[in-house]
Motif scaffolding. Structure first.
Motif, PDB file in Angstrom:
ATOM      1  N   THR A   1       0.821  -1.213   0.000  1.00  0.00           N
ATOM      2  CA  THR A   1       0.000   0.000   0.000  1.00  0.00           C
ATOM      3  C   THR A   1       0.857   1.267   0.000  1.00  0.00           C
ATOM      4  O   THR A   1       0.453   2.297   0.501  1.00  0.00           O
ATOM      5  N   GLY A   2       2.064   1.159  -0.535  1.00  0.00           N
ATOM      6  CA  GLY A   2       2.937   2.331  -0.618  1.00  0.00           C
ATOM      7  C   GLY A   2       2.631   3.141  -1.871  1.00  0.00           C
ATOM      8  O   GLY A   2       1.521   3.097  -2.405  1.00  0.00           O
ATOM      9  N   ARG A   3       3.629   3.879  -2.361  1.00  0.00           N
ATOM     10  CA  ARG A   3       3.414   4.787  -3.495  1.00  0.00           C
ATOM     11  C   ARG A   3       2.948   4.040  -4.741  1.00  0.00           C
ATOM     12  O   ARG A   3       1.958   4.407  -5.364  1.00  0.00           O
ATOM     13  N   MET A   4       3.672   2.976  -5.094  1.00  0.00           N
ATOM     14  CA  MET A   4       3.288   2.233  -6.307  1.00  0.00           C
ATOM     15  C   MET A   4       2.034   1.403  -6.083  1.00  0.00           C
ATOM     16  O   MET A   4       1.220   1.240  -6.989  1.00  0.00           O
TER      17      MET A   4
ATOM     18  N   ARG B   1       0.287  -5.810   4.602  1.00  0.00           N
ATOM     19  CA  ARG B   1       0.558  -6.614   5.797  1.00  0.00           C
ATOM     20  C   ARG B   1      -0.466  -6.372   6.879  1.00  0.00           C
ATOM     21  O   ARG B   1      -0.683  -7.216   7.731  1.00  0.00           O
TER      22      ARG B   1
ATOM     23  N   LEU C   1       6.594  -4.163  -3.653  1.00  0.00           N
ATOM     24  CA  LEU C   1       7.484  -4.188  -2.484  1.00  0.00           C
ATOM     25  C   LEU C   1       8.905  -3.920  -2.942  1.00  0.00           C
ATOM     26  O   LEU C   1       9.247  -4.126  -4.113  1.00  0.00           O
ATOM     27  N   TRP C   2       9.740  -3.496  -2.031  1.00  0.00           N
ATOM     28  CA  TRP C   2      11.150  -3.343  -2.355  1.00  0.00           C
ATOM     29  C   TRP C   2      11.748  -4.724  -2.577  1.00  0.00           C
ATOM     30  O   TRP C   2      11.282  -5.712  -1.988  1.00  0.00           O
TER      31      TRP C   2
ATOM     32  N   ILE D   1       7.667  -5.633 -10.499  1.00  0.00           N
ATOM     33  CA  ILE D   1       7.926  -4.228 -10.850  1.00  0.00           C
ATOM     34  C   ILE D   1       9.179  -3.676 -10.176  1.00  0.00           C
ATOM     35  O   ILE D   1       9.510  -2.506 -10.331  1.00  0.00           O
ATOM     36  N   SER D   2       9.874  -4.489  -9.377  1.00  0.00           N
ATOM     37  CA  SER D   2      10.912  -3.918  -8.510  1.00  0.00           C
ATOM     38  C   SER D   2      12.178  -3.508  -9.254  1.00  0.00           C
ATOM     39  O   SER D   2      12.610  -4.156 -10.208  1.00  0.00           O
ATOM     40  N   VAL D   3      12.763  -2.432  -8.779  1.00  0.00           N
ATOM     41  CA  VAL D   3      14.066  -1.949  -9.236  1.00  0.00           C
ATOM     42  C   VAL D   3      14.954  -1.972  -7.994  1.00  0.00           C
ATOM     43  O   VAL D   3      14.581  -1.382  -6.971  1.00  0.00           O
TER      44      VAL D   3
ATOM     45  N   THR E   1       8.182   3.538 -14.662  1.00  0.00           N
ATOM     46  CA  THR E   1       7.049   4.447 -14.470  1.00  0.00           C
ATOM     47  C   THR E   1       7.047   4.949 -13.031  1.00  0.00           C
ATOM     48  O   THR E   1       6.627   4.222 -12.121  1.00  0.00           O
ATOM     49  N   TYR E   2       7.524   6.164 -12.824  1.00  0.00           N
ATOM     50  CA  TYR E   2       7.535   6.716 -11.465  1.00  0.00           C
ATOM     51  C   TYR E   2       6.104   6.948 -10.984  1.00  0.00           C
ATOM     52  O   TYR E   2       5.210   7.247 -11.783  1.00  0.00           O
ATOM     53  N   TRP E   3       5.885   6.799  -9.683  1.00  0.00           N
ATOM     54  CA  TRP E   3       4.525   6.780  -9.123  1.00  0.00           C
ATOM     55  C   TRP E   3       3.684   7.997  -9.498  1.00  0.00           C
ATOM     56  O   TRP E   3       2.477   7.881  -9.708  1.00  0.00           O
TER      57      TRP E   3
HETATM   58  N1  LIG Z   1       8.195   4.548  -6.583  1.00  0.00           N
HETATM   59  C1  LIG Z   1       8.264   4.431  -7.909  1.00  0.00           C
HETATM   60  O1  LIG Z   1       8.073   5.397  -8.663  1.00  0.00           O
HETATM   61  C2  LIG Z   1       8.540   3.097  -8.541  1.00  0.00           C
HETATM   62  C3  LIG Z   1       8.527   2.965  -9.938  1.00  0.00           C
HETATM   63  C4  LIG Z   1       8.746   1.698 -10.503  1.00  0.00           C
HETATM   64  C5  LIG Z   1       8.991   0.613  -9.690  1.00  0.00           C
HETATM   65  N2  LIG Z   1       9.014   0.786  -8.329  1.00  0.00           N
HETATM   66  C6  LIG Z   1       9.259  -0.356  -7.468  1.00  0.00           C
HETATM   67  O2  LIG Z   1       8.104  -0.560  -6.689  1.00  0.00           O
HETATM   68  C7  LIG Z   1       8.470  -1.064  -5.407  1.00  0.00           C
HETATM   69  C8  LIG Z   1       7.804  -0.226  -4.326  1.00  0.00           C
HETATM   70  O3  LIG Z   1       8.183   1.121  -4.445  1.00  0.00           O
HETATM   71  P1  LIG Z   1       7.380   2.255  -3.641  1.00  0.00           P
HETATM   72  O4  LIG Z   1       7.998   3.547  -4.023  1.00  0.00           O
HETATM   73  O5  LIG Z   1       5.929   2.048  -3.832  1.00  0.00           O
HETATM   74  O6  LIG Z   1       7.788   1.902  -2.146  1.00  0.00           O
HETATM   75  P2  LIG Z   1       7.014   2.277  -0.800  1.00  0.00           P
HETATM   76  O7  LIG Z   1       6.172   3.470  -0.996  1.00  0.00           O
HETATM   77  O8  LIG Z   1       8.047   2.298   0.263  1.00  0.00           O
HETATM   78  O9  LIG Z   1       6.045   1.020  -0.572  1.00  0.00           O
HETATM   79  C9  LIG Z   1       6.562  -0.262  -0.287  1.00  0.00           C
HETATM   80  C10 LIG Z   1       5.487  -1.079   0.416  1.00  0.00           C
HETATM   81  O10 LIG Z   1       6.038  -2.354   0.746  1.00  0.00           O
HETATM   82  C11 LIG Z   1       5.424  -2.831   1.931  1.00  0.00           C
HETATM   83  N3  LIG Z   1       6.503  -3.180   2.872  1.00  0.00           N
HETATM   84  C12 LIG Z   1       7.336  -2.342   3.522  1.00  0.00           C
HETATM   85  N4  LIG Z   1       8.203  -3.045   4.276  1.00  0.00           N
HETATM   86  C13 LIG Z   1       7.896  -4.346   4.083  1.00  0.00           C
HETATM   87  C14 LIG Z   1       8.422  -5.564   4.592  1.00  0.00           C
HETATM   88  N5  LIG Z   1       9.447  -5.574   5.438  1.00  0.00           N
HETATM   89  N6  LIG Z   1       7.862  -6.722   4.160  1.00  0.00           N
HETATM   90  C15 LIG Z   1       6.826  -6.716   3.297  1.00  0.00           C
HETATM   91  N7  LIG Z   1       6.293  -5.599   2.786  1.00  0.00           N
HETATM   92  C16 LIG Z   1       6.828  -4.438   3.182  1.00  0.00           C
HETATM   93  C17 LIG Z   1       4.579  -1.726   2.506  1.00  0.00           C
HETATM   94  O11 LIG Z   1       3.191  -1.989   2.212  1.00  0.00           O
HETATM   95  P3  LIG Z   1       2.220  -2.611   3.333  1.00  0.00           P
HETATM   96  O12 LIG Z   1       2.499  -1.863   4.590  1.00  0.00           O
HETATM   97  O13 LIG Z   1       0.855  -2.405   2.803  1.00  0.00           O
HETATM   98  O14 LIG Z   1       2.545  -4.063   3.451  1.00  0.00           O
HETATM   99  C18 LIG Z   1       5.044  -0.509   1.751  1.00  0.00           C
HETATM  100  O15 LIG Z   1       4.056   0.438   1.631  1.00  0.00           O
HETATM  101  C19 LIG Z   1      10.001  -1.035  -5.347  1.00  0.00           C
HETATM  102  O16 LIG Z   1      10.513  -2.306  -5.621  1.00  0.00           O
HETATM  103  C20 LIG Z   1      10.387  -0.072  -6.467  1.00  0.00           C
HETATM  104  O17 LIG Z   1      11.646  -0.354  -7.050  1.00  0.00           O
HETATM  105  C21 LIG Z   1       8.784   1.995  -7.745  1.00  0.00           C
END
Ligand SMILES: NC(=O)c1ccc[n+]([C@@H]2O[C@H](COP(=O)([O-])OP(=O)(O)OC[C@H]3O[C@@H](n4cnc5c(N)ncnc54)[C@H](OP(=O)(O)O)[C@@H]3O)[C@@H](O)[C@H]2O)c1
Length: 211
Positions: free
Chosen positions: A8-11, A31, A67-68, A91-93, A130-132
């Motif tokens: 439920t983060g940015r992506m 979670r 997720l990361w 989708i992870s980077v 694709t940035y969020w």
């Molecule tokens: N941000 C971007 O623009 C972008 C673009 C392309 C690809 N991505 C990829 O997308 C992924 C997420 O990026 P994001 O920017 O959305 O990150 P984010 O905002 O930090 O969200 C990550 C989510 O992962 C869950 N999480 C955190 N710690 C965890 C743990 N220890 N175990 C399991 N789940 C956990 C949490 O959701 P819950 O609390 O709901 O479980 C959290 O909201 C990354 O792999 C990134 O490389 C991001």
């Protein structure tokens, strides 16, 4: 086909929003179910259903963990048994803590690393560049769409997924096999570095011009 967004983060929010605007039923899971319900309420689309991770995986055909990379490895090991025969959408980077580099060396991608952990899964990747923030306005004023590269070693599944994604406001392109993520994931790093220097981060995306 039905989609479940995990996280439920940015992506997670960006994808859940986009999918719920364009499809009848979309699942979001995290979670913590209370937090997931809050996020689904905030998005406010009747098509978006909050669920536990187990429920969402069972209900959907395409699973998109947002997720990361390190957390995703733990996730796939934990839920491997439920993911069999599903389409897993990676989708992870593998950014490092400062976002200035990747944690994996040249010649190794997050997608390939996750794929080997899931031998019984139909494995696809996409949305890596694709940035969020792009999800809010994926089309420029001149009509130029943001490109999303879709990759898979399974040509049929890749075609099915590209077809399924057509209602979304992006241009979906066959990006090749999973190993192309060695380049595609680094394209995200490059886009970050350029947009930081030029002062428009995170509103940055790719459009492959030609034809
Ligand atoms: N941000 C971007 O623009 C972008 C673009 C392309 C690809 N991505 C990829 O997308 C992924 C997420 O990026 P994001 O920017 O959305 O990150 P984010 O905002 O930090 O969200 C990550 C989510 O992962 C869950 N999480 C955190 N710690 C965890 C743990 N220890 N175990 C399991 N789940 C956990 C949490 O959701 P819950 O609390 O709901 O479980 C959290 O909201 C990354 O792999 C990134 O490389 C991001």
């Amino acid at each position: 086909m039905r989609v479940a967004v995990i996280g439920t983060g940015r992506m997670g929010k960006a994808l859940a929003k986009t999918f719920s605007y364009n499809y009848k039923t979309v699942w979001i899971a995290g979670r913590n179910i209370e937090n997931t319900k809050r996020v689904a309420e905030e998005i406010g689309q009747p098509s978006l259903k909050a669920a536990t991770i187990e429920e969402a995986i069972a209900a959907a055909d395409i699973i998109i963990p947002t997720l990361w990379f390190t957390d995703e490895k733990t996730f796939v090991v934990k839920y491997q048994h439920l993911l069999k025969n599903k389409i897993y959408f990676n989708i992870s980077v593998p950014f490092n803590d400062t976002f200035e580099d990747l944690t994996l060396p040249y010649g190794v991608s997050a997608a390939e690393t996750i794929q080997v952990l899931l031998p019984e899964v139909k494995f696809v990747s996409g949305f890596k560049n694709t940035y969020w923030v792009i999800f809010d306005h994926p089309i420029q004023l001149n009509g130029l769409k943001s490109d999303v590269l879709i990759n898979s070693d399974d040509e049929l599944v890749k075609k099915q997924v590209i077809h399924f994604l057509q209602p979304l406001p992006f241009r979906f392109i066959d990006g090749g096999g999973i190993a192309e993520n060695r380049i595609i994931e680094r394209m995200t790093l490059l886009a970050r570095n350029i947009s930081k220097r030029e002062g428009f981060y995170p509103r940055v995306s790719y459009h492959i011009w030609g034809g």
